[in-house]
Motif scaffolding. Structure first.
Motif, PDB file in Angstrom:
ATOM      1  N   VAL A 122      57.458  47.255  62.544  1.00  0.00           N
ATOM      2  CA  VAL A 122      57.882  48.519  61.950  1.00  0.00           C
ATOM      3  C   VAL A 122      59.217  48.969  62.555  1.00  0.00           C
ATOM      4  O   VAL A 122      60.183  49.212  61.843  1.00  0.00           O
ATOM      5  N   VAL A 123      59.254  49.089  63.878  1.00  0.00           N
ATOM      6  CA  VAL A 123      60.462  49.562  64.535  1.00  0.00           C
ATOM      7  C   VAL A 123      60.459  49.131  65.984  1.00  0.00           C
ATOM      8  O   VAL A 123      59.404  49.043  66.618  1.00  0.00           O
ATOM      9  N   ASP A 134      63.039  47.182  56.891  1.00  0.00           N
ATOM     10  CA  ASP A 134      63.645  47.736  55.673  1.00  0.00           C
ATOM     11  C   ASP A 134      62.676  48.661  54.933  1.00  0.00           C
ATOM     12  O   ASP A 134      63.098  49.617  54.285  1.00  0.00           O
ATOM     13  N   THR A 135      61.392  48.367  55.040  1.00  0.00           N
ATOM     14  CA  THR A 135      60.392  49.138  54.302  1.00  0.00           C
ATOM     15  C   THR A 135      60.248  50.569  54.817  1.00  0.00           C
ATOM     16  O   THR A 135      59.709  51.425  54.104  1.00  0.00           O
ATOM     17  N   VAL A 136      60.709  50.833  56.040  1.00  0.00           N
ATOM     18  CA  VAL A 136      60.542  52.173  56.598  1.00  0.00           C
ATOM     19  C   VAL A 136      61.867  52.845  56.918  1.00  0.00           C
ATOM     20  O   VAL A 136      61.894  54.024  57.307  1.00  0.00           O
ATOM     21  N   LYS A 137      62.946  52.134  56.778  1.00  0.00           N
ATOM     22  CA  LYS A 137      64.266  52.662  57.124  1.00  0.00           C
ATOM     23  C   LYS A 137      64.554  53.925  56.322  1.00  0.00           C
ATOM     24  O   LYS A 137      64.347  53.975  55.107  1.00  0.00           O
ATOM     25  N   GLY A 138      65.005  54.942  57.026  1.00  0.00           N
ATOM     26  CA  GLY A 138      65.307  56.215  56.372  1.00  0.00           C
ATOM     27  C   GLY A 138      64.120  57.151  56.286  1.00  0.00           C
ATOM     28  O   GLY A 138      64.288  58.336  55.954  1.00  0.00           O
ATOM     29  N   ARG A 139      62.919  56.642  56.556  1.00  0.00           N
ATOM     30  CA  ARG A 139      61.712  57.488  56.492  1.00  0.00           C
ATOM     31  C   ARG A 139      61.062  57.652  57.861  1.00  0.00           C
ATOM     32  O   ARG A 139      60.474  58.692  58.144  1.00  0.00           O
ATOM     33  N   PHE A 140      61.131  56.616  58.695  1.00  0.00           N
ATOM     34  CA  PHE A 140      60.499  56.640  60.017  1.00  0.00           C
ATOM     35  C   PHE A 140      61.573  56.751  61.093  1.00  0.00           C
ATOM     36  O   PHE A 140      62.671  56.212  60.957  1.00  0.00           O
ATOM     37  N   THR A 141      61.218  57.432  62.180  1.00  0.00           N
ATOM     38  CA  THR A 141      62.129  57.572  63.309  1.00  0.00           C
ATOM     39  C   THR A 141      61.364  57.400  64.610  1.00  0.00           C
ATOM     40  O   THR A 141      60.354  58.079  64.836  1.00  0.00           O
ATOM     41  N   ILE A 142      61.853  56.505  65.444  1.00  0.00           N
ATOM     42  CA  ILE A 142      61.255  56.306  66.759  1.00  0.00           C
ATOM     43  C   ILE A 142      62.038  57.107  67.798  1.00  0.00           C
ATOM     44  O   ILE A 142      63.255  57.270  67.684  1.00  0.00           O
ATOM     45  N   SER A 143      61.312  57.609  68.777  1.00  0.00           N
ATOM     46  CA  SER A 143      61.958  58.296  69.888  1.00  0.00           C
ATOM     47  C   SER A 143      61.090  58.104  71.126  1.00  0.00           C
ATOM     48  O   SER A 143      59.941  57.674  71.025  1.00  0.00           O
ATOM     49  N   ARG A 144      61.660  58.412  72.266  1.00  0.00           N
ATOM     50  CA  ARG A 144      60.889  58.296  73.492  1.00  0.00           C
ATOM     51  C   ARG A 144      61.207  59.461  74.422  1.00  0.00           C
ATOM     52  O   ARG A 144      62.300  60.006  74.395  1.00  0.00           O
ATOM     53  N   ASP A 145      60.218  59.808  75.227  1.00  0.00           N
ATOM     54  CA  ASP A 145      60.390  60.800  76.270  1.00  0.00           C
ATOM     55  C   ASP A 145      59.969  60.122  77.568  1.00  0.00           C
ATOM     56  O   ASP A 145      58.775  60.016  77.867  1.00  0.00           O
ATOM     57  N   ASN A 160      57.886  60.133  57.802  1.00  0.00           N
ATOM     58  CA  ASN A 160      58.060  61.069  56.699  1.00  0.00           C
ATOM     59  C   ASN A 160      57.998  60.338  55.364  1.00  0.00           C
ATOM     60  O   ASN A 160      58.108  59.108  55.322  1.00  0.00           O
ATOM     61  N   SER A 161      57.829  61.087  54.309  1.00  0.00           N
ATOM     62  CA  SER A 161      57.790  60.522  52.948  1.00  0.00           C
ATOM     63  C   SER A 161      56.823  59.342  52.886  1.00  0.00           C
ATOM     64  O   SER A 161      57.154  58.277  52.349  1.00  0.00           O
ATOM     65  N   LEU A 162      55.654  59.533  53.403  1.00  0.00           N
ATOM     66  CA  LEU A 162      54.691  58.442  53.486  1.00  0.00           C
ATOM     67  C   LEU A 162      54.248  57.986  52.109  1.00  0.00           C
ATOM     68  O   LEU A 162      54.154  58.775  51.155  1.00  0.00           O
ATOM     69  N   LYS A 163      53.993  56.682  52.019  1.00  0.00           N
ATOM     70  CA  LYS A 163      53.578  56.046  50.782  1.00  0.00           C
ATOM     71  C   LYS A 163      52.218  55.388  50.994  1.00  0.00           C
ATOM     72  O   LYS A 163      51.875  55.018  52.124  1.00  0.00           O
ATOM     73  N   PRO A 164      51.457  55.179  49.926  1.00  0.00           N
ATOM     74  CA  PRO A 164      50.166  54.487  50.079  1.00  0.00           C
ATOM     75  C   PRO A 164      50.307  53.132  50.769  1.00  0.00           C
ATOM     76  O   PRO A 164      49.409  52.725  51.517  1.00  0.00           O
TER      77      PRO A 164
END
Length: 128
Positions: free
Chosen positions: A47-48, A61-72, A83-87
């Motif tokens: 995924v990422v 490519d399937t999640v680009k622009g909809r998913f964002t990874i971050s870390r603390d 975001n903008s989740l699909k089935p």
């Protein structure tokens, strides 16, 4: 070492979820971190990936622009904002940690063999 994934659930198409991956036994600041997913009857897929320097992320490519990874790093936790989740995003989501060199990780971030530690997974179900 434990990677505890949480935050999954049932959401309608178009909705959002934020997954968390809390690490214990390691300091994620020293690791590249990734998220993978596995749908029923399918292979685990990338995924990422997120470099330990946090200087770059790699998205499928399937999640680009909809998913964002971050870390603390202070919380020793990695997040996946979806975001903008699909089935078709329905799957068990796994977080993973890699100690490979940065150059190796840059070439192979999508390969499950690159990751040495895995979480137990959290279910994400997106209804249409």
């Amino acid at each position: 070492v434990q990677l505890q994934a949480s935050g999954g659930g049932l959401v309608q198409a178009g909705g959002s979820l934020r997954l968390s991956c809390a690490a214990s036994g390691i300091a994620i600041s020293g690791y590249h971190m990734g998220w993978f997913r596995q749908a029923p009857g399918k292979e685990r897929e990338f995924v990422v990936g997120h470099r330990r320097s946090a200087s770059n992320s790699f998205y499928a490519d399937t999640v680009k622009g909809r998913f964002t990874i971050s870390r603390d790093n202070a919380r020793n936790t990695v997040y996946l904002q979806m975001n903008s989740l699909k089935p078709e995003d329905t799957a068990v989501y796994y977080c993973a940690a890699s100690r490979r060199t940065t150059s190796d990780y840059n070439r192979n971030y999508g390969d499950t063999n690159v990751y040495v530690y895995w979480g137990q997974g959290t279910q994400v179900t997106v209804s249409s």
